[in-house]
Design a protein around this motif. Structure first.
Motif, short mmCIF file in Angstrom:
data_model
loop_
_atom_site.label_atom_id
_atom_site.label_comp_id
_atom_site.label_asym_id
_atom_site.label_seq_id
_atom_site.Cartn_x
_atom_site.Cartn_y
_atom_site.Cartn_z
N GLU A 11 -10.93 63.14 -26.93
CA GLU A 11 -11.64 63.35 -25.66
C GLU A 11 -10.87 64.33 -24.79
O GLU A 11 -9.64 64.33 -24.77
N PRO A 12 -11.59 65.19 -24.05
CA PRO A 12 -10.92 66.24 -23.28
C PRO A 12 -10.28 65.73 -22.00
O PRO A 12 -10.71 64.73 -21.41
N ALA A 13 -9.25 66.44 -21.57
CA ALA A 13 -8.63 66.18 -20.28
C ALA A 13 -9.52 66.69 -19.15
O ALA A 13 -10.32 67.62 -19.33
N VAL A 14 -9.38 66.07 -17.99
CA VAL A 14 -10.15 66.46 -16.79
C VAL A 14 -9.16 66.70 -15.65
O VAL A 14 -8.51 65.77 -15.17
N LEU A 15 -9.03 67.94 -15.26
CA LEU A 15 -8.16 68.31 -14.15
C LEU A 15 -8.98 68.95 -13.04
O LEU A 15 -9.90 69.72 -13.31
N THR A 16 -8.64 68.64 -11.80
CA THR A 16 -9.34 69.26 -10.66
C THR A 16 -8.53 70.38 -10.04
O THR A 16 -9.06 71.18 -9.28
N GLY A 17 -7.22 70.42 -10.35
CA GLY A 17 -6.35 71.45 -9.81
C GLY A 17 -5.48 72.03 -10.90
O GLY A 17 -5.73 71.85 -12.09
N SER A 18 -4.43 72.72 -10.49
CA SER A 18 -3.50 73.33 -11.44
C SER A 18 -2.23 72.50 -11.52
O SER A 18 -1.66 72.11 -10.50
N LEU A 19 -1.76 72.27 -12.75
CA LEU A 19 -0.49 71.57 -12.93
C LEU A 19 0.66 72.34 -12.30
O LEU A 19 1.68 71.75 -11.94
N ALA A 20 0.50 73.63 -12.16
CA ALA A 20 1.55 74.44 -11.56
C ALA A 20 1.86 74.02 -10.13
O ALA A 20 2.95 74.30 -9.61
N GLU A 21 0.92 73.34 -9.49
CA GLU A 21 1.11 72.92 -8.10
C GLU A 21 1.89 71.61 -7.99
O GLU A 21 2.28 71.22 -6.89
N LEU A 22 2.10 70.92 -9.12
CA LEU A 22 2.81 69.65 -9.09
C LEU A 22 4.32 69.86 -9.11
O LEU A 22 4.81 70.79 -9.76
N PRO A 23 5.08 68.98 -8.46
CA PRO A 23 6.53 68.98 -8.64
C PRO A 23 6.85 68.36 -10.00
O PRO A 23 6.50 67.20 -10.25
N ALA A 24 7.46 69.11 -10.90
CA ALA A 24 7.58 68.64 -12.27
C ALA A 24 8.90 69.04 -12.90
O ALA A 24 9.48 70.09 -12.60
N THR A 25 9.36 68.19 -13.79
CA THR A 25 10.51 68.47 -14.66
C THR A 25 10.03 68.38 -16.10
O THR A 25 9.30 67.45 -16.46
N TYR A 26 10.41 69.36 -16.90
CA TYR A 26 10.09 69.31 -18.33
C TYR A 26 11.39 69.15 -19.11
O TYR A 26 12.32 69.96 -18.98
#
Length: 232
Positions: free
Chosen positions: A165-180
């Motif tokens: 099943e596909p993911a559903v995003l309303t915005g961009s992940l780039a806008e999140l504070p994130a650590t990879y």
């Protein structure tokens, strides 16, 4: 201190985070390992991709958590990334541990390295589930024989609908504070979609010299990285 919601990848449950959770709690944080629907002790619960997203959002809301750090390992980066944008100002940071990231309209299967048709055929051959790995599949991942046995014995078949099943995003992940967190024994470079996100202002890369299951091979080091992520 932060409230960590810890979500393991395919085939695994909350039990996978035992050592990491203990170290986070010892450092004063809240640690909330989560078993997703259809896995481990919740094998009898039907699940699709959005079920897993709601599992995570629901846990945050049920416990009324604030200053939340969502941690997604491997497959679970896909539902964790979606949940991160749905919990609003409760989110402090999202940490992807050698993980896939969600792409709007795409699924885990659609990004499979052998192609979606090959992956879906494998699910069909196993009654709609993704079969757990065998002990040999963990070779070269920095795990000793006891750790491999623990992962293999605790793994359960993964519900296929969560992978197709596909993911559903309303915005961009780039806008999140994130650590990879990139585990180098599983490949030196992040996936292309991750590499693009790492160019974003709020994203940070941390490397670990271990394999794809650092909660087993290097739990204390991983806990230190998670602890450090809240001070970024």
């Amino acid at each position: 201190m932060a409230q960590f919601v810890l979500v393991a990848g395919a085939w695994l449950g909350s039990w996978a985070w035992q050592e990491v959770a203990e170290d986070l709690r010892a450092a004063g944080h809240g640690a909330h390992p989560l078993t997703l629907s259809g896995l481990a002790d919740r094998q009898d619960v039907p699940a699709g991709q959005q079920t897993h997203v709601q599992d995570i959002v629901g846990e945050v809301e049920r416990l009324d958590l604030r200053d939340v750090v969502l941690v997604g390992h491997s497959y679970s980066g896909i539902p964790v990334g979606q949940a991160a944008e749905r919990i609003g100002d409760r989110l402090a940071r999202v940490v992807f541990v050698d993980a896939n990231v969600p792409v709007d309209g795409e699924s885990f299967a659609s990004g499979w390295w052998q192609g979606q048709e090959v992956f879906e055929a494998a699910l069909a051959e196993n009654d709609g589930f993704w079969a757990p790995l065998t002990a040999a599949d963990f070779d070269g991942q920095g795990l000793d024989s006891e750790q491999v046995a623990r992962i293999a014995s605790g793994s359960t078949p993964h519900p296929g609908a969560t992978l197709t099943e596909p993911a559903v995003l309303t915005g961009s992940l780039a806008e999140l504070p994130a650590t990879y967190v990139k585990c180098l024994l599983d490949g030196a470079e992040p996936m292309d979609d991750v590499a693009e996100l790492l160019g974003s202002e709020g994203w940070r890369l941390v490397e670990m010299d271990t394999g794809h299951w650092p909660m087993f091979s290097r739990p204390r080091e991983l806990a230190r990285i998670l602890h450090g992520s809240v001070r970024v």
